[in-house]
Design a protein around this motif. Structure first.
Motif, PDB file in Angstrom:
ATOM      1  N   GLU A  88     -14.463  25.308 -29.495  1.00  0.00           N
ATOM      2  CA  GLU A  88     -13.982  26.091 -30.635  1.00  0.00           C
ATOM      3  C   GLU A  88     -12.557  26.585 -30.390  1.00  0.00           C
ATOM      4  OE1 GLU A  88     -16.926  26.435 -29.053  1.00  0.00           O
ATOM      5  OE2 GLU A  88     -18.390  27.495 -30.298  1.00  0.00           O
ATOM      6  N   LEU A  89     -12.271  26.997 -29.157  1.00  0.00           N
ATOM      7  CA  LEU A  89     -10.928  27.486 -28.846  1.00  0.00           C
ATOM      8  C   LEU A  89      -9.893  26.362 -28.928  1.00  0.00           C
ATOM      9  CD1 LEU A  89     -11.656  29.868 -25.821  1.00  0.00           C
ATOM     10  CD2 LEU A  89     -10.929  30.553 -28.110  1.00  0.00           C
ATOM     11  N   GLU A  90     -10.259  25.191 -28.454  1.00  0.00           N
ATOM     12  CA  GLU A  90      -9.321  24.073 -28.485  1.00  0.00           C
ATOM     13  C   GLU A  90      -8.986  23.632 -29.902  1.00  0.00           C
ATOM     14  OE1 GLU A  90      -9.999  21.761 -24.224  1.00  0.00           O
ATOM     15  OE2 GLU A  90     -11.245  21.196 -25.955  1.00  0.00           O
ATOM     16  N   SER A  91      -9.874  23.922 -30.837  1.00  0.00           N
ATOM     17  CA  SER A  91      -9.629  23.531 -32.230  1.00  0.00           C
ATOM     18  C   SER A  91      -8.624  24.450 -32.927  1.00  0.00           C
ATOM     19  CB  SER A  91     -10.940  23.520 -33.025  1.00  0.00           C
ATOM     20  OG  SER A  91     -11.435  24.839 -33.213  1.00  0.00           O
ATOM     21  N   ILE A  92      -8.303  25.577 -32.297  1.00  0.00           N
ATOM     22  CA  ILE A  92      -7.360  26.533 -32.886  1.00  0.00           C
ATOM     23  C   ILE A  92      -5.974  26.249 -32.329  1.00  0.00           C
ATOM     24  CG2 ILE A  92      -6.789  28.973 -33.206  1.00  0.00           C
ATOM     25  CD1 ILE A  92      -9.784  29.581 -32.663  1.00  0.00           C
ATOM     26  N   ARG A  93      -5.150  25.598 -33.135  1.00  0.00           N
ATOM     27  CA  ARG A  93      -3.789  25.246 -32.738  1.00  0.00           C
ATOM     28  C   ARG A  93      -2.814  26.048 -33.602  1.00  0.00           C
ATOM     29  NH1 ARG A  93      -3.409  21.085 -29.382  1.00  0.00           N
ATOM     30  NH2 ARG A  93      -5.305  19.865 -28.975  1.00  0.00           N
ATOM     31  N   PRO A  94      -1.859  26.705 -32.999  1.00  0.00           N
ATOM     32  CA  PRO A  94      -0.983  27.597 -33.766  1.00  0.00           C
ATOM     33  C   PRO A  94      -0.031  26.845 -34.678  1.00  0.00           C
ATOM     34  CG  PRO A  94      -0.214  27.433 -31.506  1.00  0.00           C
ATOM     35  CD  PRO A  94      -1.534  26.714 -31.567  1.00  0.00           C
ATOM     36  N   MET A  95       0.179  27.400 -35.857  1.00  0.00           N
ATOM     37  CA  MET A  95       1.213  26.911 -36.758  1.00  0.00           C
ATOM     38  C   MET A  95       2.577  27.319 -36.212  1.00  0.00           C
ATOM     39  SD  MET A  95      -0.534  27.863 -40.450  1.00  0.00           S
ATOM     40  CE  MET A  95      -1.049  29.514 -39.972  1.00  0.00           C
ATOM     41  N   ALA A  96       3.603  26.586 -36.608  1.00  0.00           N
ATOM     42  CA  ALA A  96       4.962  26.930 -36.176  1.00  0.00           C
ATOM     43  C   ALA A  96       5.304  28.339 -36.642  1.00  0.00           C
ATOM     44  CB  ALA A  96       5.957  25.923 -36.728  1.00  0.00           C
ATOM     45  N   ALA A  97       5.922  29.103 -35.755  1.00  0.00           N
ATOM     46  CA  ALA A  97       6.217  30.511 -36.023  1.00  0.00           C
ATOM     47  C   ALA A  97       7.660  30.686 -36.489  1.00  0.00           C
ATOM     48  CB  ALA A  97       5.989  31.333 -34.762  1.00  0.00           C
ATOM     49  N   THR A  98       7.898  31.792 -37.165  1.00  0.00           N
ATOM     50  CA  THR A  98       9.272  32.218 -37.407  1.00  0.00           C
ATOM     51  C   THR A  98       9.733  32.940 -36.147  1.00  0.00           C
ATOM     52  OG1 THR A  98       8.705  34.389 -38.301  1.00  0.00           O
ATOM     53  CG2 THR A  98       8.743  32.548 -39.843  1.00  0.00           C
TER      54      THR A  98
ATOM     55  N   GLY B 223       9.925  29.010 -26.217  1.00  0.00           N
ATOM     56  CA  GLY B 223       8.985  28.317 -27.094  1.00  0.00           C
ATOM     57  C   GLY B 223       9.674  27.283 -27.959  1.00  0.00           C
ATOM     58  N   THR B 224       8.912  26.255 -28.334  1.00  0.00           N
ATOM     59  CA  THR B 224       9.464  25.182 -29.177  1.00  0.00           C
ATOM     60  C   THR B 224       8.738  25.041 -30.508  1.00  0.00           C
ATOM     61  OG1 THR B 224       8.016  23.546 -28.103  1.00  0.00           O
ATOM     62  CG2 THR B 224      10.223  23.875 -27.163  1.00  0.00           C
ATOM     63  N   ASN B 225       7.629  25.773 -30.658  1.00  0.00           N
ATOM     64  CA  ASN B 225       6.827  25.649 -31.882  1.00  0.00           C
ATOM     65  C   ASN B 225       7.370  26.619 -32.936  1.00  0.00           C
ATOM     66  OD1 ASN B 225       4.636  24.526 -33.368  1.00  0.00           O
ATOM     67  ND2 ASN B 225       3.399  26.338 -32.933  1.00  0.00           N
ATOM     68  N   ILE B 226       8.576  26.321 -33.396  1.00  0.00           N
ATOM     69  CA  ILE B 226       9.327  27.258 -34.237  1.00  0.00           C
ATOM     70  C   ILE B 226       9.752  26.577 -35.530  1.00  0.00           C
ATOM     71  CG2 ILE B 226      11.418  28.667 -34.359  1.00  0.00           C
ATOM     72  CD1 ILE B 226      11.281  28.857 -31.280  1.00  0.00           C
ATOM     73  N   LYS B 227       9.615  27.290 -36.634  1.00  0.00           N
ATOM     74  CA  LYS B 227      10.084  26.750 -37.904  1.00  0.00           C
ATOM     75  C   LYS B 227      11.601  26.536 -37.847  1.00  0.00           C
ATOM     76  CE  LYS B 227       6.412  28.978 -40.636  1.00  0.00           C
ATOM     77  NZ  LYS B 227       5.609  27.754 -40.736  1.00  0.00           N
ATOM     78  N   PRO B 228      12.099  25.548 -38.541  1.00  0.00           N
ATOM     79  CA  PRO B 228      13.542  25.286 -38.503  1.00  0.00           C
ATOM     80  C   PRO B 228      14.342  26.530 -38.869  1.00  0.00           C
ATOM     81  CG  PRO B 228      12.385  23.533 -39.661  1.00  0.00           C
ATOM     82  CD  PRO B 228      11.373  24.612 -39.410  1.00  0.00           C
ATOM     83  N   THR B 229      15.474  26.709 -38.191  1.00  0.00           N
ATOM     84  CA  THR B 229      16.329  27.855 -38.477  1.00  0.00           C
ATOM     85  C   THR B 229      16.711  27.858 -39.955  1.00  0.00           C
ATOM     86  OG1 THR B 229      17.234  27.779 -36.248  1.00  0.00           O
ATOM     87  CG2 THR B 229      18.467  29.032 -37.887  1.00  0.00           C
ATOM     88  N   THR B 230      16.446  28.951 -40.582  1.00  0.00           N
ATOM     89  CA  THR B 230      16.662  29.031 -42.028  1.00  0.00           C
ATOM     90  C   THR B 230      16.834  30.487 -42.417  1.00  0.00           C
ATOM     91  OG1 THR B 230      15.761  28.404 -44.177  1.00  0.00           O
ATOM     92  CG2 THR B 230      14.180  29.082 -42.501  1.00  0.00           C
ATOM     93  N   SER B 231      16.860  30.763 -43.694  1.00  0.00           N
ATOM     94  CA  SER B 231      17.059  32.135 -44.146  1.00  0.00           C
ATOM     95  C   SER B 231      15.759  32.920 -44.114  1.00  0.00           C
ATOM     96  CB  SER B 231      17.611  32.125 -45.568  1.00  0.00           C
ATOM     97  OG  SER B 231      16.607  31.685 -46.478  1.00  0.00           O
ATOM     98  N   ARG B 232      15.888  34.246 -44.132  1.00  0.00           N
ATOM     99  CA  ARG B 232      14.711  35.101 -44.192  1.00  0.00           C
ATOM    100  C   ARG B 232      13.895  34.801 -45.463  1.00  0.00           C
ATOM    101  NH1 ARG B 232      15.677  35.995 -39.230  1.00  0.00           N
ATOM    102  NH2 ARG B 232      15.959  38.127 -38.423  1.00  0.00           N
ATOM    103  N   TYR B 233      14.571  34.525 -46.546  1.00  0.00           N
ATOM    104  CA  TYR B 233      13.876  34.210 -47.797  1.00  0.00           C
ATOM    105  C   TYR B 233      13.022  32.954 -47.635  1.00  0.00           C
ATOM    106  CZ  TYR B 233      13.120  32.715 -52.629  1.00  0.00           C
ATOM    107  OH  TYR B 233      12.537  32.296 -53.806  1.00  0.00           O
ATOM    108  N   ASN B 234      13.568  31.923 -47.008  1.00  0.00           N
ATOM    109  CA  ASN B 234      12.813  30.683 -46.820  1.00  0.00           C
ATOM    110  C   ASN B 234      11.698  30.849 -45.792  1.00  0.00           C
ATOM    111  OD1 ASN B 234      14.165  29.148 -48.735  1.00  0.00           O
ATOM    112  ND2 ASN B 234      15.778  28.549 -47.293  1.00  0.00           N
ATOM    113  N   TYR B 235      11.896  31.737 -44.822  1.00  0.00           N
ATOM    114  CA  TYR B 235      10.816  32.055 -43.891  1.00  0.00           C
ATOM    115  C   TYR B 235       9.607  32.605 -44.653  1.00  0.00           C
ATOM    116  CZ  TYR B 235      13.074  31.501 -39.301  1.00  0.00           C
ATOM    117  OH  TYR B 235      13.651  31.003 -38.156  1.00  0.00           O
ATOM    118  N   VAL B 236       9.850  33.557 -45.528  1.00  0.00           N
ATOM    119  CA  VAL B 236       8.762  34.151 -46.305  1.00  0.00           C
ATOM    120  C   VAL B 236       8.067  33.083 -47.149  1.00  0.00           C
ATOM    121  CG1 VAL B 236       8.215  35.758 -48.182  1.00  0.00           C
ATOM    122  CG2 VAL B 236       9.756  36.467 -46.333  1.00  0.00           C
ATOM    123  N   LYS B 237       8.858  32.233 -47.771  1.00  0.00           N
ATOM    124  CA  LYS B 237       8.299  31.158 -48.591  1.00  0.00           C
ATOM    125  C   LYS B 237       7.410  30.236 -47.756  1.00  0.00           C
ATOM    126  CE  LYS B 237       9.726  27.381 -51.685  1.00  0.00           C
ATOM    127  NZ  LYS B 237      10.903  26.668 -52.271  1.00  0.00           N
TER     128      LYS B 237
END
Length: 434
Positions: free
Chosen positions: A104-114, A127-141
């Motif tokens: 069950e734990l292995e099935s939980i994989r994190p989404m890319a973070a802001t 860390g490398t699991n990061i959403k592409p550098t963008t604006s705060r507005y696009n982060y929220v979206k």
């Protein structure tokens, strides 16, 4: 109140020691393994009724809470390890406990973070699991899209978002950005990275989706008027901030004792050693400042110097946190209190406390309780700040603009919590002796 039927999605911001200890513990409890020690919702009994009508009910019997079997877990994290790998790295729970729920734990994989390295400098380039550098507005979206996709893919009836990530650097409250929804959204649009933190992006995304949000760190985030207005507008409850686990928990016990016995305080020195990622982050002065403000404010509101200046007008209060890698998640705190009493004499009267604990072991049940109770609040159509959850939080949110003060006395907080649960369960609130 809407019933607690269907699946409850729990989205953790951060898949580190606290989150994985919480998730692994819940998965173990579902298999009949372990003990829900420290959890009010799972272990406590609350008295309702008086006289012949007096009875003691578990919280689950008093109000309708989501069943542990109905919780579905997800996360965001800058590290790509799944929950099992992360839990093994954290070294909080024993390997045999983790192996019992490994699949069950292995099935939980994190989404890319802001992520913004300016807010957590000690984790820059880690860390490398990061959403592409963008604006705060696009982060929220993007975060809103993550929440919707998680809900749909897992068939969740409801979702709760909870911050269990690192403490961000200290930023000041800025009225021109933080006072109204319009001002905040304008700042999002112009990408105001100095006054809108990554944690604010998560909170704004959750509230925009009508999802409850819990702030588990001392960051300036949901404790601003724009967030309160957004929560009310979207009908979502919020709670914060900073999980109350170790040293501050002790302060909310000892300070009421001093006040109740009318014993004076000359000074209170607190220091900690901690070796996990939290300790590493707090080793940066700008991040420690955020935690320091949270810790320093606790005893002032309990002792009330303005009410009893003879006892509490001029005490010295100092807090230190020291990063010590060999300890890992095993935190140790020392407190020294210099007190005085009859005839104003001190004569070496001191209280010394040495508290050795596992930080995440104490935090995990707090996370579970906050998740279940903020979901209860949402189903009861309670929106905005849920001050009755202050029992679990180190720096309870309050509106200082109107002179409101936070409630920090642990025993008063527990009375408020029990009375709210009584009210939601259809019973009369009271303070009769248990």
């Amino acid at each position: 109140m809407k019933p607690a039927t269907g699946k409850l999605g729990v989205l953790c911001v951060g898949l580190g020691a606290v989150s994985t200890t919480f998730i692994a513990g819940v998965l173990s409890l579902r298999k009949g393994r372990g003990l829900a020690g420290g959890s009010i919702t799972q272990m406590a009994k609350i008295r309702v009724g008086r006289g012949k009508e007096r009875q003691y009910l578990r919280v689950n019997d008093l109000v309708s809470l989501a069943a542990l079997d109905d919780l579905v877990f997800g996360a965001w994290d800058i590290f790509s390890q799944n929950a099992y790998e992360s839990a093994c790295n954290a070294k909080v729970l024993q390997r045999h406990d983790l192996d019992a729920v490994r699949q069950e734990l292995e099935s939980i994989r994190p989404m890319a973070a802001t992520f913004d390295a300016d807010y957590v400098t000690r984790l820059a380039n880690q860390g490398t699991n990061i959403k592409p550098t963008t604006s705060r507005y696009n982060y929220v979206k993007a975060l809103r899209e993550d929440i919707r996709r998680f809900r749909e893919e897992n068939g969740c009836n409801r979702v709760v978002v909870l911050w269990a990530a690192s403490t961000e650097k200290y930023i000041d409250y800025a009225p021109e950005v933080h006072n109204t929804i319009a001002q905040f959204e304008q700042a999002l649009q112009r990408n105001d990275t100095e006054r809108i933190s990554p944690s604010m992006c998560y909170a704004w995304a959750a509230l925009s989706e009508g999802v409850p949000f819990v702030m588990g760190a001392p960051n300036l985030c949901i404790d601003i008027p724009a967030m309160w207005q957004k929560a009310e507008q979207c009908g979502a409850p919020i709670a914060g901030k900073d999980f109350k686990t170790g040293q501050t928990l002790m302060k909310t016990v000892l300070a009421p004792m001093l006040r109740t016995r009318c014993l004076g305080l000359q000074g209170w020195f607190s220091t900690n050693i901690l070796g996990n990622r939290d300790g590493e982050v707090l080793d940066a002065p700008e991040n420690f400042r955020t935690k320091e403000v949270s810790k320093l404010g606790v005893i002032d509101t309990i002792l009330s110097p303005e009410d009893q200046p003879e006892l509490y007008n001029d005490y010295f209060h100092k807090v230190r946190i020291n990063y010590y890698p060999p300890r890992g998640d095993s935190k140790e705190s020392w407190d020294n209190l210099d007190i005085f009493g009859w005839m104003g004499q001190q004569y070496g009267m001191q209280i010394k406390v040495n508290f050795l604990c596992r930080d995440s072991i104490l935090a995990a049940p707090v996370v579970l309780d906050l998740v279940l109770l903020i979901d209860l609040a949402a189903r009861a159509d309670l929106s905005g700040n849920q001050s009755w959850l202050a029992f679990f939080l180190k720096s309870p949110m309050h509106n200082s603009a109107i002179g409101e003060k936070p409630l920090n006395d642990l025993f008063q907080q527990y009375t408020v919590l029990k009375n709210k649960l009584r009210e939601l369960g259809g019973f009369e609130p009271d303070e009769e002796l248990e």
